[in-house]
Scaffold this motif. Structure first.
Motif, mmCIF file in Angstrom:
data_model
loop_
_atom_site.group_PDB
_atom_site.id
_atom_site.type_symbol
_atom_site.label_atom_id
_atom_site.label_comp_id
_atom_site.label_asym_id
_atom_site.label_seq_id
_atom_site.Cartn_x
_atom_site.Cartn_y
_atom_site.Cartn_z
ATOM 1 N N VAL A 1 0.837 -1.203 0.000
ATOM 2 C CA VAL A 1 0.000 0.000 0.000
ATOM 3 C C VAL A 1 0.872 1.254 0.000
ATOM 4 C CG1 VAL A 1 -1.720 1.333 1.279
ATOM 5 C CG2 VAL A 1 -1.933 -1.157 1.114
ATOM 6 N N GLU A 2 1.896 1.270 0.827
ATOM 7 C CA GLU A 2 2.755 2.455 0.928
ATOM 8 C C GLU A 2 3.517 2.721 -0.360
ATOM 9 O OE1 GLU A 2 5.021 1.602 4.441
ATOM 10 O OE2 GLU A 2 3.324 2.029 5.756
ATOM 11 N N TYR A 3 4.001 1.678 -1.025
ATOM 12 C CA TYR A 3 4.747 1.862 -2.269
ATOM 13 C C TYR A 3 3.851 1.905 -3.494
ATOM 14 C CZ TYR A 3 9.073 1.338 0.287
ATOM 15 O OH TYR A 3 10.111 1.533 1.159
ATOM 16 N N GLY A 4 2.587 1.496 -3.342
ATOM 17 C CA GLY A 4 1.644 1.553 -4.438
ATOM 18 C C GLY A 4 1.863 0.514 -5.519
ATOM 19 N N SER A 5 2.679 -0.485 -5.208
ATOM 20 C CA SER A 5 3.015 -1.489 -6.209
ATOM 21 C C SER A 5 3.609 -2.723 -5.547
ATOM 22 C CB SER A 5 4.025 -0.873 -7.185
ATOM 23 O OG SER A 5 4.871 -1.793 -7.770
ATOM 24 N N PHE A 6 3.244 -3.884 -6.074
ATOM 25 C CA PHE A 6 3.831 -5.124 -5.573
ATOM 26 C C PHE A 6 5.325 -5.165 -5.887
ATOM 27 C CE2 PHE A 6 -0.552 -6.413 -5.400
ATOM 28 C CZ PHE A 6 -0.603 -7.376 -4.414
ATOM 29 N N THR A 7 5.690 -4.738 -7.086
ATOM 30 C CA THR A 7 7.090 -4.783 -7.528
ATOM 31 C C THR A 7 7.970 -3.884 -6.665
ATOM 32 O OG1 THR A 7 6.385 -5.246 -9.789
ATOM 33 C CG2 THR A 7 8.634 -4.455 -9.492
ATOM 34 N N LYS A 8 7.554 -2.649 -6.472
ATOM 35 C CA LYS A 8 8.340 -1.712 -5.660
ATOM 36 C C LYS A 8 8.444 -2.195 -4.215
ATOM 37 C CE LYS A 8 7.246 2.415 -8.335
ATOM 38 N NZ LYS A 8 6.511 3.685 -8.342
ATOM 39 N N ALA A 9 7.344 -2.671 -3.674
ATOM 40 C CA ALA A 9 7.347 -3.162 -2.292
ATOM 41 C C ALA A 9 8.273 -4.365 -2.149
ATOM 42 C CB ALA A 9 5.936 -3.520 -1.851
ATOM 43 N N ALA A 10 8.238 -5.260 -3.116
ATOM 44 C CA ALA A 10 9.110 -6.442 -3.072
ATOM 45 C C ALA A 10 10.575 -6.030 -3.127
ATOM 46 C CB ALA A 10 8.780 -7.383 -4.229
ATOM 47 N N ASN A 11 10.895 -5.109 -4.011
ATOM 48 C CA ASN A 11 12.287 -4.641 -4.119
ATOM 49 C C ASN A 11 12.757 -3.972 -2.838
ATOM 50 O OD1 ASN A 11 12.548 -5.567 -6.746
ATOM 51 N ND2 ASN A 11 11.982 -3.612 -7.659
ATOM 52 N N GLU A 12 11.929 -3.127 -2.269
ATOM 53 C CA GLU A 12 12.299 -2.416 -1.047
ATOM 54 C C GLU A 12 12.367 -3.340 0.173
ATOM 55 O OE1 GLU A 12 13.301 0.800 -0.707
ATOM 56 O OE2 GLU A 12 13.173 0.950 -2.893
ATOM 57 N N SER A 13 11.591 -4.406 0.143
ATOM 58 C CA SER A 13 11.553 -5.355 1.269
ATOM 59 C C SER A 13 12.545 -6.499 1.100
ATOM 60 C CB SER A 13 10.146 -5.940 1.406
ATOM 61 O OG SER A 13 9.204 -4.916 1.585
ATOM 62 N N ASN B 1 -7.685 -4.249 -4.651
ATOM 63 C CA ASN B 1 -8.289 -4.419 -5.971
ATOM 64 C C ASN B 1 -7.138 -4.610 -6.948
ATOM 65 O OD1 ASN B 1 -9.572 -4.282 -8.400
ATOM 66 N ND2 ASN B 1 -10.605 -2.337 -8.000
ATOM 67 N N ARG B 2 -7.030 -5.798 -7.505
ATOM 68 C CA ARG B 2 -5.914 -6.119 -8.385
ATOM 69 C C ARG B 2 -6.277 -5.984 -9.864
ATOM 70 N NH1 ARG B 2 -5.891 -9.346 -3.930
ATOM 71 N NH2 ARG B 2 -3.913 -9.751 -2.890
ATOM 72 N N SER B 3 -7.418 -5.417 -10.177
ATOM 73 C CA SER B 3 -7.865 -5.356 -11.560
ATOM 74 C C SER B 3 -7.259 -4.185 -12.335
ATOM 75 C CB SER B 3 -9.387 -5.276 -11.625
ATOM 76 O OG SER B 3 -9.838 -4.096 -11.015
ATOM 77 N N THR B 4 -6.578 -3.298 -11.666
ATOM 78 C CA THR B 4 -5.958 -2.158 -12.330
ATOM 79 C C THR B 4 -4.445 -2.261 -12.218
ATOM 80 O OG1 THR B 4 -5.966 -0.791 -10.332
ATOM 81 C CG2 THR B 4 -7.928 -0.700 -11.720
ATOM 82 N N ARG B 5 -3.753 -1.422 -12.974
ATOM 83 C CA ARG B 5 -2.287 -1.423 -12.918
ATOM 84 C C ARG B 5 -1.798 -0.889 -11.565
ATOM 85 N NH1 ARG B 5 0.914 -2.548 -16.964
ATOM 86 N NH2 ARG B 5 2.558 -1.141 -16.281
ATOM 87 N N ASN B 6 -2.572 -0.024 -10.976
ATOM 88 C CA ASN B 6 -2.221 0.524 -9.670
ATOM 89 C C ASN B 6 -2.880 -0.302 -8.574
ATOM 90 O OD1 ASN B 6 -0.855 2.707 -10.873
ATOM 91 N ND2 ASN B 6 -2.762 3.834 -11.057
ATOM 92 N N VAL B 7 -2.274 -0.293 -7.418
ATOM 93 C CA VAL B 7 -2.857 -0.988 -6.276
ATOM 94 C C VAL B 7 -3.915 -0.081 -5.667
ATOM 95 C CG1 VAL B 7 -2.380 -1.874 -3.973
ATOM 96 C CG2 VAL B 7 -0.752 -2.266 -5.807
ATOM 97 N N GLU B 8 -5.111 -0.606 -5.520
ATOM 98 C CA GLU B 8 -6.200 0.149 -4.901
ATOM 99 C C GLU B 8 -6.739 -0.636 -3.719
ATOM 100 O OE1 GLU B 8 -9.213 1.007 -7.757
ATOM 101 O OE2 GLU B 8 -7.871 2.191 -9.016
#
Length: 82
Positions: free
Chosen positions: A13-25, A49-56
């Protein structure tokens, strides 16, 4: 519920992306996704909500995120006190 799974959710949620969060973690994206799915299964609710490119956040996700912030602050306070 495991704190690790909540941290994974908070990070996405904080990074707004699974990819960014994974890299930072420093974890793989599939591992991060599994943690969040495990949290959703434990709570019996969809958090993102995983239906969009952004995490909602879903409505439930918003509530869990706000409560998660309180939990993380409490954990930090414990570390300070100990």
């Amino acid at each position: 519920m495991e704190l690790r799974d909540l941290k994974a959710f908070m990070s996405v949620v904080e990074y707004g992306s699974f990819t960014k969060a994974a890299n930072e973690s420093f974890v793989s994206q599939p591992s991060l996704s599994k943690s969040i799915k495990k949290l959703e299964d434990t709570l019996h609710v969809e958090l993102l909500n995983r239906s969009t490119r952004n995490v909602e956040l879903t409505d439930a996700g918003s509530i869990v995120f706000k409560q998660g912030q309180k939990i993380m602050r409490s954990v930090q306070d414990l570390h300070i006190l100990l």
